[in-house]
Design a protein around this motif. Structure first.
Motif: not given
Length: 290
Positions: A172-182, A197-202, A140-144, A243-245
């Motif tokens: 104004e904000l589009q959530p994105y989803v990224v998997p961790a390194n398996p 499943v973790t939500i990272a907010t701004n 929920f941050d938009g960094v990537i 999510s940024a990480l």
């Protein structure tokens, strides 16, 4: 022609260290533990048999040493995905850019990064004291979005399900989803850390559904988050950096994972503010497994 990175894009201190971290390339280990609180760096490093360097600059505190023969760097990143952008970019530069010539090195050096954090639980099966690995991170941050080819590391089907089930209203904000390194998830979580499943907010307040004086744009959002399911997965917890990480590390080619200790029960409205002792077990697991 080899690109020379301008000083304005990659500031370097007079002593040859990275601008914010003040670390030099030779001070960085391949195994990196990330923590938010600068004071927690000393807690992690207290397990080291020997310390090579101890560097502090602003909220960024770094110690490199050895734990049971493994060379490990522990770095504090402060709060939020914007700080992750700074820390991860500078760690990658230390590993993969020749700072003297300001050019990318011909050989790639991969870092293994595990963030140890605190989090608020969103489901009954992640009560206070639970350890949760962010197998998937919702941003929920938009960094990537500021980086090219971010679609390559995102799960678009997961994102579609998220927008539909949450009836997303914050246009104004589009959530994105990224998997961790398996492979790193297997290595660290094993069979005694919940894979969530973790939500990272701004933000900590409105972005996580906390209402003080300001009204929320979508007061029902947390209820919809708690009810969300996708391929038998539920959203387990809130925090501010995973999510940024996960996203930036995947784009750069590094292995990354966030593991959190649950210190707040958002549904039960409980909070453990004396949580530092409960992190000890998680720190020990990560040091053993990284």
């Amino acid at each position: 022609m080899t690109r020379v990175i301008p000083a304005s894009e990659m500031p370097i201190n007079a002593d040859g260290s990275a601008f914010h971290l003040h670390l030099k390339p030779e001070q960085l280990a391949d195994r990196v533990i990330l923590v938010g609180d600068p004071a927690r760096v000393g807690t992690v490093a207290s397990y080291f048999e020997e310390v090579e360097c101890d560097v502090s600059s602003r909220e960024f505190h770094s110690i490199t040493g050895r734990y049971k023969g493994k060379r490990v760097t522990v770095v504090s990143h402060g709060i939020g995905g914007d700080n992750i952008d700074i820390v991860l970019t500078e760690l990658d530069a230390l590993a993969n850019i020749a700072l003297d010539s300001r050019t990318v090195k011909p050989g790639f050096r991969q870092l293994t990064l595990v963030r140890i954090g605190t989090s608020g639980g969103l489901q009954p099966f992640v009560p206070i004291g639970t350890y949760v690995a962010a197998e998937w991170s919702i941003g929920f941050d938009g960094v990537i979005y500021f980086y090219d080819k971010n679609e390559a590391v995102r799960d678009k089907a997961f994102e579609t399900a998220l927008l539909q089930q949450l009836e997303w209203k914050i246009k104004e904000l589009q959530p994105y989803v990224v998997p961790a390194n398996p492979s790193l998830t297997e290595q660290i979580a094993q069979d005694d850390i919940i894979r969530g499943v973790t939500i990272a907010t701004n933000g900590f307040y409105g972005a996580q559904g906390r209402e003080l004086r300001l009204a929320l744009a979508d007061p029902a959002l947390n209820k919809k988050i708690e009810a969300f399911t996708y391929q038998s997965r539920q959203i387990t917890n809130f925090e501010m950096e995973s999510s940024a990480l996960a996203g930036l590390a995947a784009l750069m080619g590094h292995r990354a994972l966030t593991v959190c200790c649950i210190i707040a029960g958002r549904v039960a409205k409980e909070m453990n503010t004396q949580y530092k002792d409960s992190l000890t077990g998680l720190i020990e697991k990560v040091l053993e497994r990284i």
